[in-house]
Scaffold this motif. Sequence first.
Motif, PDB file in Angstrom:
ATOM      1  N   LYS A 139       7.621   1.243 118.058  1.00 57.17           N
ATOM      2  CA  LYS A 139       6.480   0.714 118.796  1.00 57.17           C
ATOM      3  C   LYS A 139       5.390   1.772 118.922  1.00 57.17           C
ATOM      4  O   LYS A 139       5.670   2.956 119.114  1.00 57.17           O
ATOM      5  CB  LYS A 139       6.927   0.234 120.178  1.00 57.17           C
ATOM      6  CG  LYS A 139       7.852  -0.968 120.116  1.00 57.17           C
ATOM      7  CD  LYS A 139       8.231  -1.455 121.511  1.00 57.17           C
ATOM      8  CE  LYS A 139       9.143  -2.671 121.429  1.00 57.17           C
ATOM      9  NZ  LYS A 139       9.528  -3.166 122.773  1.00 57.17           N
ATOM     10  N   VAL A 140       4.151   1.311 118.818  1.00 59.45           N
ATOM     11  CA  VAL A 140       3.004   2.215 118.764  1.00 59.45           C
ATOM     12  C   VAL A 140       1.905   1.717 119.701  1.00 59.45           C
ATOM     13  O   VAL A 140       1.720   0.509 119.865  1.00 59.45           O
ATOM     14  CB  VAL A 140       2.439   2.288 117.327  1.00 59.45           C
ATOM     15  CG1 VAL A 140       1.238   3.224 117.256  1.00 59.45           C
ATOM     16  CG2 VAL A 140       3.526   2.736 116.355  1.00 59.45           C
ATOM     17  N   LYS A 141       1.200   2.657 120.312  1.00 58.75           N
ATOM     18  CA  LYS A 141      -0.031   2.342 121.043  1.00 58.75           C
ATOM     19  C   LYS A 141      -1.195   2.899 120.246  1.00 58.75           C
ATOM     20  O   LYS A 141      -1.241   4.095 119.965  1.00 58.75           O
ATOM     21  CB  LYS A 141      -0.006   2.942 122.452  1.00 58.75           C
ATOM     22  CG  LYS A 141      -1.250   2.596 123.261  1.00 58.75           C
ATOM     23  CD  LYS A 141      -1.145   3.098 124.690  1.00 58.75           C
ATOM     24  CE  LYS A 141      -1.346   4.588 124.793  1.00 58.75           C
ATOM     25  NZ  LYS A 141      -1.515   5.039 126.204  1.00 58.75           N
ATOM     26  N   SER A 142      -2.130   2.019 119.868  1.00 54.16           N
ATOM     27  CA  SER A 142      -3.210   2.436 118.975  1.00 54.16           C
ATOM     28  C   SER A 142      -4.583   2.310 119.628  1.00 54.16           C
ATOM     29  O   SER A 142      -4.800   1.447 120.483  1.00 54.16           O
ATOM     30  CB  SER A 142      -3.198   1.589 117.693  1.00 54.16           C
ATOM     31  OG  SER A 142      -2.014   1.789 116.953  1.00 54.16           O
ATOM     32  N   THR A 143      -5.481   3.166 119.179  1.00 56.78           N
ATOM     33  CA  THR A 143      -6.899   3.092 119.542  1.00 56.78           C
ATOM     34  C   THR A 143      -7.711   3.285 118.267  1.00 56.78           C
ATOM     35  O   THR A 143      -7.433   4.194 117.483  1.00 56.78           O
ATOM     36  CB  THR A 143      -7.284   4.164 120.571  1.00 56.78           C
ATOM     37  OG1 THR A 143      -6.659   3.854 121.821  1.00 56.78           O
ATOM     38  CG2 THR A 143      -8.789   4.224 120.765  1.00 56.78           C
ATOM     39  N   CYS A 162      -8.865   6.463 113.928  1.00 55.96           N
ATOM     40  CA  CYS A 162      -7.798   5.706 114.587  1.00 55.96           C
ATOM     41  C   CYS A 162      -6.677   6.634 115.051  1.00 55.96           C
ATOM     42  O   CYS A 162      -6.270   7.545 114.323  1.00 55.96           O
ATOM     43  CB  CYS A 162      -7.229   4.657 113.637  1.00 55.96           C
ATOM     44  SG  CYS A 162      -8.468   3.456 113.099  1.00 55.96           S
ATOM     45  N   LEU A 163      -6.189   6.390 116.263  1.00 57.30           N
ATOM     46  CA  LEU A 163      -5.087   7.157 116.832  1.00 57.30           C
ATOM     47  C   LEU A 163      -3.899   6.230 117.053  1.00 57.30           C
ATOM     48  O   LEU A 163      -4.054   5.155 117.644  1.00 57.30           O
ATOM     49  CB  LEU A 163      -5.494   7.791 118.168  1.00 57.30           C
ATOM     50  CG  LEU A 163      -6.570   8.885 118.129  1.00 57.30           C
ATOM     51  CD1 LEU A 163      -7.968   8.269 118.081  1.00 57.30           C
ATOM     52  CD2 LEU A 163      -6.450   9.780 119.361  1.00 57.30           C
ATOM     53  N   ASN A 164      -2.736   6.645 116.581  1.00 55.26           N
ATOM     54  CA  ASN A 164      -1.517   5.857 116.721  1.00 55.26           C
ATOM     55  C   ASN A 164      -0.452   6.699 117.416  1.00 55.26           C
ATOM     56  O   ASN A 164       0.036   7.683 116.851  1.00 55.26           O
ATOM     57  CB  ASN A 164      -1.011   5.412 115.345  1.00 55.26           C
ATOM     58  CG  ASN A 164      -2.048   4.601 114.593  1.00 55.26           C
ATOM     59  OD1 ASN A 164      -2.584   3.637 115.121  1.00 55.26           O
ATOM     60  ND2 ASN A 164      -2.349   4.990 113.362  1.00 55.26           N
ATOM     61  N   SER A 219      -9.130  -0.052 122.326  1.00 56.99           N
ATOM     62  CA  SER A 219      -8.199   0.974 122.800  1.00 56.99           C
ATOM     63  C   SER A 219      -6.890   0.389 123.308  1.00 56.99           C
ATOM     64  O   SER A 219      -6.837  -0.733 123.810  1.00 56.99           O
ATOM     65  CB  SER A 219      -8.853   1.796 123.913  1.00 56.99           C
ATOM     66  OG  SER A 219      -9.236   0.958 124.986  1.00 56.99           O
ATOM     67  N   ASN A 220      -5.851   1.190 123.142  1.00 56.54           N
ATOM     68  CA  ASN A 220      -4.533   0.929 123.731  1.00 56.54           C
ATOM     69  C   ASN A 220      -3.960  -0.439 123.359  1.00 56.54           C
ATOM     70  O   ASN A 220      -3.396  -1.135 124.206  1.00 56.54           O
ATOM     71  CB  ASN A 220      -4.606   1.057 125.255  1.00 56.54           C
ATOM     72  CG  ASN A 220      -5.019   2.449 125.685  1.00 56.54           C
ATOM     73  OD1 ASN A 220      -4.624   3.444 125.085  1.00 56.54           O
ATOM     74  ND2 ASN A 220      -5.843   2.532 126.719  1.00 56.54           N
ATOM     75  N   TYR A 221      -4.090  -0.826 122.092  1.00 55.41           N
ATOM     76  CA  TYR A 221      -3.500  -2.100 121.676  1.00 55.41           C
ATOM     77  C   TYR A 221      -2.131  -1.862 121.045  1.00 55.41           C
ATOM     78  O   TYR A 221      -1.850  -0.803 120.469  1.00 55.41           O
ATOM     79  CB  TYR A 221      -4.424  -2.860 120.728  1.00 55.41           C
ATOM     80  CG  TYR A 221      -4.767  -2.183 119.428  1.00 55.41           C
ATOM     81  CD1 TYR A 221      -4.012  -2.388 118.271  1.00 55.41           C
ATOM     82  CD2 TYR A 221      -5.883  -1.348 119.332  1.00 55.41           C
ATOM     83  CE1 TYR A 221      -4.345  -1.774 117.075  1.00 55.41           C
ATOM     84  CE2 TYR A 221      -6.225  -0.735 118.143  1.00 55.41           C
ATOM     85  CZ  TYR A 221      -5.449  -0.957 117.009  1.00 55.41           C
ATOM     86  OH  TYR A 221      -5.787  -0.352 115.825  1.00 55.41           O
ATOM     87  N   ALA A 222      -1.268  -2.861 121.167  1.00 49.33           N
ATOM     88  CA  ALA A 222       0.091  -2.753 120.656  1.00 49.33           C
ATOM     89  C   ALA A 222       0.090  -2.779 119.134  1.00 49.33           C
ATOM     90  O   ALA A 222      -0.610  -3.563 118.503  1.00 49.33           O
ATOM     91  CB  ALA A 222       0.947  -3.900 121.193  1.00 49.33           C
TER      92      ALA A 222
END
Length: 208
Positions: free
Chosen positions: A87-91, A107-109, A76-79
């Motif tokens: 820039k994106v925060k992904s899980t 996956c959520l971006n 979760s919450n990786y760059a």
Amino acid sequence: MKKKSNKQLLEMLRNMAEGLGETFAPFCEVVVHDLSNPKNAIYAIENNLSGRQVGQSVTELGLARIRDPEYPAVISNYANTFSDGRKVKSTSIGVKDESGEYVAALCLNVDLTLFQSFQGAISQFTRIDDREVHESLDTGAGHSERIHARIDEFAASRATSSRSLKPADRKQLVQELKKAGFLEIRRGAEIAAAHMGVSRATVYSDAK
């Protein structure tokens, strides 16, 4: 039988992706990956922000799960970064079948552009010294950050992102950048154009 089971699972994940995509639009892209078909892994994509298409191949993270069933199920919450530099925060959530093998991923971006604009606007609002800076503009590495911040602050004041500005608002912004001297520094117009997602010629046209 296993293939049918996976199909049902993927359809369930597609429904989840649709609901999440609609709930968090326009900030969050939701993607369903079929890890049993790595060459055509993208099974569904909701609120498409990355420009990818259904049927495209698996990502590096997906390959890691295919190779290693012990790979973490939730990251979760990786760059992350979209292809255009946003820039994106992904899980990423891996899903296993009954045998313990990864067969899918949800996956959520989250596009951070607008939130960074709000952050910049809040920083601007709470700053005590509100004098505009004209003569300290240099040609060093820091000027791109100042241009980005100025653009993001303007966009946030209109509750949008730098790449979603209306033409009239963009023209006003470019005029302000010109007045403040940002377009006179080295590569200033190019930096502004890239951050707004338009051509350099468009910036020059708006500056007239």
